[in-house]
Every structure is written in C-alpha cells, then in structure tokens.
Design a protein around this motif. Structure first.
Motif, PDB file in Angstrom:
ATOM      1  N   ALA A 134      19.138  34.582 -59.638  1.00 14.09           N
ATOM      2  CA  ALA A 134      19.657  33.246 -59.925  1.00 14.09           C
ATOM      3  C   ALA A 134      21.183  33.195 -59.848  1.00 14.09           C
ATOM      4  O   ALA A 134      21.766  32.221 -59.363  1.00 14.09           O
ATOM      5  CB  ALA A 134      19.191  32.799 -61.314  1.00 14.09           C
ATOM      6  N   ILE A 135      21.862  34.277 -60.287  1.00 17.76           N
ATOM      7  CA  ILE A 135      23.328  34.301 -60.276  1.00 17.76           C
ATOM      8  C   ILE A 135      23.869  34.524 -58.876  1.00 17.76           C
ATOM      9  O   ILE A 135      24.857  33.910 -58.455  1.00 17.76           O
ATOM     10  CB  ILE A 135      23.839  35.383 -61.236  1.00 17.76           C
ATOM     11  CG1 ILE A 135      23.430  35.044 -62.682  1.00 17.76           C
ATOM     12  CG2 ILE A 135      25.344  35.550 -61.139  1.00 17.76           C
ATOM     13  CD1 ILE A 135      23.762  36.125 -63.679  1.00 17.76           C
ATOM     14  N   GLY A 136      23.213  35.434 -58.117  1.00 19.53           N
ATOM     15  CA  GLY A 136      23.660  35.725 -56.766  1.00 19.53           C
ATOM     16  C   GLY A 136      24.793  36.742 -56.736  1.00 19.53           C
ATOM     17  O   GLY A 136      25.229  37.272 -57.769  1.00 19.53           O
ATOM     18  N   GLY A 137      25.281  37.024 -55.530  1.00 15.05           N
ATOM     19  CA  GLY A 137      26.381  37.968 -55.381  1.00 15.05           C
ATOM     20  C   GLY A 137      25.955  39.388 -55.723  1.00 15.05           C
ATOM     21  O   GLY A 137      24.861  39.841 -55.362  1.00 15.05           O
ATOM     22  N   GLU A 138      26.863  40.120 -56.413  1.00 20.67           N
ATOM     23  CA  GLU A 138      26.554  41.488 -56.803  1.00 20.67           C
ATOM     24  C   GLU A 138      25.395  41.531 -57.795  1.00 20.67           C
ATOM     25  O   GLU A 138      24.644  42.505 -57.838  1.00 20.67           O
ATOM     26  CB  GLU A 138      27.788  42.155 -57.404  1.00 20.67           C
ATOM     27  CG  GLU A 138      28.934  42.338 -56.410  1.00 20.67           C
ATOM     28  CD  GLU A 138      30.112  43.062 -57.039  1.00 20.67           C
ATOM     29  OE1 GLU A 138      30.018  43.369 -58.237  1.00 20.67           O
ATOM     30  OE2 GLU A 138      31.090  43.328 -56.325  1.00 20.67           O
ATOM     31  N   ALA A 139      25.264  40.497 -58.589  1.00 20.34           N
ATOM     32  CA  ALA A 139      24.156  40.455 -59.536  1.00 20.34           C
ATOM     33  C   ALA A 139      22.812  40.415 -58.817  1.00 20.34           C
ATOM     34  O   ALA A 139      21.814  40.940 -59.318  1.00 20.34           O
ATOM     35  CB  ALA A 139      24.293  39.239 -60.444  1.00 20.34           C
ATOM     36  N   ALA A 140      22.793  39.780 -57.628  1.00 14.01           N
ATOM     37  CA  ALA A 140      21.547  39.740 -56.871  1.00 14.01           C
ATOM     38  C   ALA A 140      21.130  41.138 -56.432  1.00 14.01           C
ATOM     39  O   ALA A 140      19.947  41.483 -56.445  1.00 14.01           O
ATOM     40  CB  ALA A 140      21.695  38.819 -55.660  1.00 14.01           C
ATOM     41  N   GLU A 141      22.121  41.952 -56.012  1.00 15.08           N
ATOM     42  CA  GLU A 141      21.819  43.325 -55.630  1.00 15.08           C
ATOM     43  C   GLU A 141      21.313  44.125 -56.827  1.00 15.08           C
ATOM     44  O   GLU A 141      20.368  44.920 -56.714  1.00 15.08           O
ATOM     45  CB  GLU A 141      23.077  43.997 -55.053  1.00 15.08           C
ATOM     46  CG  GLU A 141      22.897  45.469 -54.671  1.00 15.08           C
ATOM     47  CD  GLU A 141      21.891  45.677 -53.557  1.00 15.08           C
ATOM     48  OE1 GLU A 141      21.433  46.826 -53.399  1.00 15.08           O
ATOM     49  OE2 GLU A 141      21.539  44.693 -52.859  1.00 15.08           O
ATOM     50  N   LEU A 142      21.930  43.905 -57.989  1.00 13.84           N
ATOM     51  CA  LEU A 142      21.462  44.558 -59.210  1.00 13.84           C
ATOM     52  C   LEU A 142      20.040  44.122 -59.543  1.00 13.84           C
ATOM     53  O   LEU A 142      19.196  44.939 -59.932  1.00 13.84           O
ATOM     54  CB  LEU A 142      22.401  44.232 -60.377  1.00 13.84           C
ATOM     55  CG  LEU A 142      22.039  44.835 -61.735  1.00 13.84           C
ATOM     56  CD1 LEU A 142      22.070  46.351 -61.672  1.00 13.84           C
ATOM     57  CD2 LEU A 142      22.992  44.325 -62.805  1.00 13.84           C
ATOM     58  N   GLY A 143      19.757  42.845 -59.365  1.00 14.59           N
ATOM     59  CA  GLY A 143      18.407  42.355 -59.604  1.00 14.59           C
ATOM     60  C   GLY A 143      17.405  42.960 -58.647  1.00 14.59           C
ATOM     61  O   GLY A 143      16.271  43.272 -59.028  1.00 14.59           O
ATOM     62  N   ARG A 144      17.831  43.130 -57.370  1.00 16.81           N
ATOM     63  CA  ARG A 144      16.929  43.735 -56.389  1.00 16.81           C
ATOM     64  C   ARG A 144      16.576  45.172 -56.781  1.00 16.81           C
ATOM     65  O   ARG A 144      15.399  45.588 -56.732  1.00 16.81           O
ATOM     66  CB  ARG A 144      17.566  43.721 -55.002  1.00 16.81           C
ATOM     67  CG  ARG A 144      16.653  44.254 -53.893  1.00 16.81           C
ATOM     68  CD  ARG A 144      17.427  44.434 -52.599  1.00 16.81           C
ATOM     69  NE  ARG A 144      18.469  45.443 -52.734  1.00 16.81           N
ATOM     70  CZ  ARG A 144      18.222  46.759 -52.684  1.00 16.81           C
ATOM     71  NH1 ARG A 144      16.984  47.205 -52.523  1.00 16.81           N
ATOM     72  NH2 ARG A 144      19.218  47.624 -52.805  1.00 16.81           N
ATOM     73  N   MET A 145      17.584  45.949 -57.210  1.00 21.96           N
ATOM     74  CA  MET A 145      17.316  47.325 -57.626  1.00 21.96           C
ATOM     75  C   MET A 145      16.446  47.370 -58.881  1.00 21.96           C
ATOM     76  O   MET A 145      15.576  48.237 -59.017  1.00 21.96           O
ATOM     77  CB  MET A 145      18.638  48.059 -57.861  1.00 21.96           C
ATOM     78  CG  MET A 145      19.429  48.308 -56.580  1.00 21.96           C
ATOM     79  SD  MET A 145      20.864  49.373 -56.829  1.00 21.96           S
ATOM     80  CE  MET A 145      21.870  48.316 -57.888  1.00 21.96           C
ATOM     81  N   ALA A 146      16.689  46.431 -59.795  1.00 20.80           N
ATOM     82  CA  ALA A 146      15.851  46.371 -60.987  1.00 20.80           C
ATOM     83  C   ALA A 146      14.405  46.083 -60.609  1.00 20.80           C
ATOM     84  O   ALA A 146      13.460  46.634 -61.188  1.00 20.80           O
ATOM     85  CB  ALA A 146      16.366  45.318 -61.953  1.00 20.80           C
ATOM     86  N   GLY A 147      14.195  45.208 -59.620  1.00 15.67           N
ATOM     87  CA  GLY A 147      12.844  44.915 -59.164  1.00 15.67           C
ATOM     88  C   GLY A 147      12.171  46.128 -58.550  1.00 15.67           C
ATOM     89  O   GLY A 147      10.979  46.366 -58.760  1.00 15.67           O
TER      90      GLY A 147
END
Length: 441
Positions: A231-244
């Motif tokens: 939802a936040i996007g940017g670097e947070a999106a990459e962090l979310g992808r790794m968390a997934g």
C-alpha cells in the motif's frame, strides 16, 4: 526388547511451556518374564518333591540327591535372573540348559533300567521346559528350536529307544517352544510399530502446537507487512514482497511440507486472495497482536478472556453468571475466537461487524462468532488448507480438536459467516475427551 524400549505418550504437550509430552515406559513382554519366573519356581518344587518321593527306588540315590542339591543351589542363586531380559543373559541360559541336558543324561546312570523303560520321569522332570522357554522368550523361535532340539536328543539318548510316549513328549516340547518364540517375535514387532506410531503422534501434536503459535504471531505480522508495504509503495513495497516470500516459506514449513503453498494474486495486488476464515491476516483493528491472557491456574471464567475482543465493530454478549472452564482450555478457546475475529477483519473488511455470543450449556461451553461479510464460497476452506493456510486447520480446528470439542462453519455467500466453537466442560488440551472438528459449508 525390554521395558525401557517401548515408549508411550500420556497427556499432551504443556501449552505455552514448550515442553514435550510426558513419556512413560511399558512392555507387553514383561509379563512373560514374570510368568517364566513363576513357572521355574513351581516346577522346581514339584521336581524336588518327585525326586524325594522316588529316592528309595533309584539305583544310585546319592547321585540323584547330588543333582537335586546342585539344582537347589542354582535356583536359589538365579531365580531372579528370569524376571527381565537384561538379567536373563545368554550365558545364564546356556548354563541352565546344560543343567537340564546333564540331568536328563544322568537319569540313565542313577535310575534303574526297569523304571526308565516303564516311563519314569527324568531327574529335571518338567523343570526342563523352563530352560527352553527362557530361550524362546529371549531369542525367539530360532533359539527355542535349538534349545528344544538339544533337550529332545538328550531324552532320546536317556530312553535308548523311540517309544511313542517319548516321541510325543519331545514333539510337544519342540512345537510349544517354537510357537511361544514366534509369538514373542510378533509381539516385539507390534511393540516397535506401536512405539513408532506414538512417536509420530507426539511429533505431530507438537508440530501443530508450534504451528498455531507461529500462525498467531509471526505469520500474521508477515502478512501485515506485506499488505502495508504494497500500500505504501517504494522501498516499503520491496520489504513487503520479501515478507510475503518468507510467509510462504514459513507456511510450508509449519504445515509439514506436504503441499507447497500456492499464491493467488488479489485484484489490488496487495495480499493473497484467500477465503474468509483462513486466518491469514493481522489482528482486528485496535489491537497490535493477538490477545494472550496471562497464565492462570484452576477454573477460569471464559467471559473475562473474551471481553477484550469487544469494540466498535465487535459486539460481545455473555450470560449473567460465570462460565468456567479449566484455565488451559479457556485460553485455547479464547485464542480460537481471536483467530476467527482476525479472519473477519482480513476477509470481510474493516467495515464488517462481528458478534460474539457465549452460551453456558449443561455439559459444554458454546461460543458463536458471526459476521455480516460476504460469506465463504463452497469448498474454499478445503482449498485454503491445501494451500498451506493455517487459520482454520490449526488455529481454530486444531485447538478445538485437542480439547475434545468441535468447530462448525455455517456460511451462505452474501449473508455472512457463523463459526460455532463448542468445548466440553472439564476438557483440557491433550485430555482423554476427544472430538472431531466438523465443517459445514
């Protein structure tokens, strides 16, 4: 196989303590050793009385007395050697068998020829079978066959003829000892199978317990990070992808690796689209993690554990009197209710409302969690479990199954979902009351 070789599990794993189930020892072979000890003592007393009664009739009574004296000393020193497999060594069995064979052969020297031909018993008499039975219990049918064959040869030498009675007795001892040895081997194989099954059951129960704890904490946090990052996007999106990715790997691990989890992309690309009541998301709004009541002992009022779930979107209805369950069972039931509310928040949306109803029945406690969400599509719960989603399989159904209770899902697409959690009074995790979690779609 000894008594210490056969583990069996009693009781369940201690909830929240990380301890494994209590292990005790048992063996179906132990009664055989005790029976053999009793047989040796009783037959020795019979043999002693028989020799004493026949003492005047022997050709060399002092020889018979010397043998019985030796046998008496041997029995006095070794009667405990047949109480367990550890004490009954191979050396002891060989000496025991030597005394039997020697006594049979000595009979032809101390007794008269007429008495021998007339069917007079040998010096060891029926005590001779104790040595053969010891070989059968210790080593199985092969050892029994060898020992009984030695006794058979000694009897044939002592009788000096192939009389019908001699052959009958020899065959009877041989068949009986071999049969007992074979039964012992089958019993040992059954014990090994049982021990393995109990070990697998204990490991499975521990895996389920750990999986529930992981689902209630780590997996929900990873799912939340994945959604927030997207939802936040940017670097947070990459962090979310790794968390997934880590969520997928962890789900596969705690579910036993039987089926690889399958990712289903949601329309907004944020989180995996799964059916309601699969428990993939974070706690409901207003909580930073699952409610974890402080450890208590003795009866616990389930109302006190469920009251913190009430809020703007959750209505809590309770009886006017305390609804008590054992502390461990109450904690497990509260955790299952929390998992059901988590599912409402994740899959029905933040605007959905939920209702908790506690009912105190005569023999059970019934907690109903109902929501006004979109409901569950037919077959979606089974699909979610195959994909590695653990909310229904472990956090709800697994908990209730171990309490001897049941978990029922009643859902109509478009009309919400109702989860009925029923726990028998007096139930405790790992207790004797067992139940099967049922699922109605």
């Amino acid at each position: 196989m000894t008594e210490a070789d056969i583990p069996t599990v009693r009781g369940g794993a201690a909830r929240g303590s990380g301890r494994r189930p209590k292990v005790v020892r048992m063996s179906v072979e132990l009664p055989l050793w005790r029976a053999l000890t009793g047989y040796r003592i009783l037959t020795f007393c019979y043999t002693f009385a028989l020799v004493a009664f026949s003492y005047p009739h022997y050709a060399h009574p002092l020889g018979a007395a010397a043998y019985m004296g030796t046998l008496t000393v041997w029995m006095a020193l070794t009667w405990r050697r047949t109480t367990s497999a550890e004490r009954c060594t191979r050396r002891f069995l060989v000496i025991d068998l030597t005394l039997v064979v020697g006594g049979i052969l000595l009979t032809s020297l101390v007794d008269t020829h007429a008495r021998i031909m007339g069917g007079s018993p040998t010096l060891p008499s029926i005590w001779a079978a104790s040595a053969v039975l010891g070989f059968a219990i210790k080593g199985g049918w092969r050892w029994a066959a060898a020992a009984s064959s030695a006794v058979a040869v000694a009897n044939l030498i002592e009788r000096q003829e192939l009389a019908r009675g001699t052959i009958h007795n020899v065959v009877l001892v041989w068949v009986a000892s071999v049969a007992i040895g074979y039964v012992v081997e089958v019993a040992r194989a059954s014990e090994r199978t049982l021990a393995r099954a109990l070990q697998i059951e204990a490991a499975t129960r521990e895996r389920e317990r750990l999986a529930r704890d992981i689902h209630d904490s780590v997996l929900q946090v990873l799912a939340m990070v994945q959604r927030r990052g997207a939802a936040i996007g940017g670097e947070a999106a990459e962090l979310g992808r790794m968390a997934g990715e880590q969520e997928v790997a962890l789900r596969t691990l705690v579910s036993g690796g039987l089926v690889g989890p399958q990712r289903v992309a949601a329309p907004d690309g944020a989180a995996d689209a799964v059916a309601p009541a699969t428990g993939a998301g974070p706690p409901p709004t207003g909580r930073t993690g699952p409610v974890r009541p402080a450890p208590v002992t003795g009866p616990c009022d389930i109302r006190a554990l469920l009251a913190p779930y009430a809020g703007a979107g959750v209505t809590f209805s309770e009886p006017g009197a305390p609804v008590e369950l054992p502390a461990a069972a109450a904690a497990e039931l509260a955790a299952a209710v929390g998992a059901a509310l988590d599912n409402v928040r994740v899959h029905a949306g933040a605007a959905a409302r939920a209702w908790i109803l506690v009912e105190d029945e005569p023999d059970a406690v019934l907690v109903t969690v109902r929501d006004d969400g979109p409901g569950i599509a037919e077959g979606r719960l089974a699909d979610a479990e195959r994909e590695g989603r653990l909310g229904v399989a472990l956090s709800i159904r697994g908990r209730l199954r171990e309490l001897g209770g049941s978990a029922d899902w009643i859902s109509v697409p478009g009309q919400g979902t109702e989860v009925e959690l029923k726990v028998p009074k007096g139930a405790a995790p790992g207790g004797t009351r067992r139940g099967r979690a049922r699922e109605r779609e």
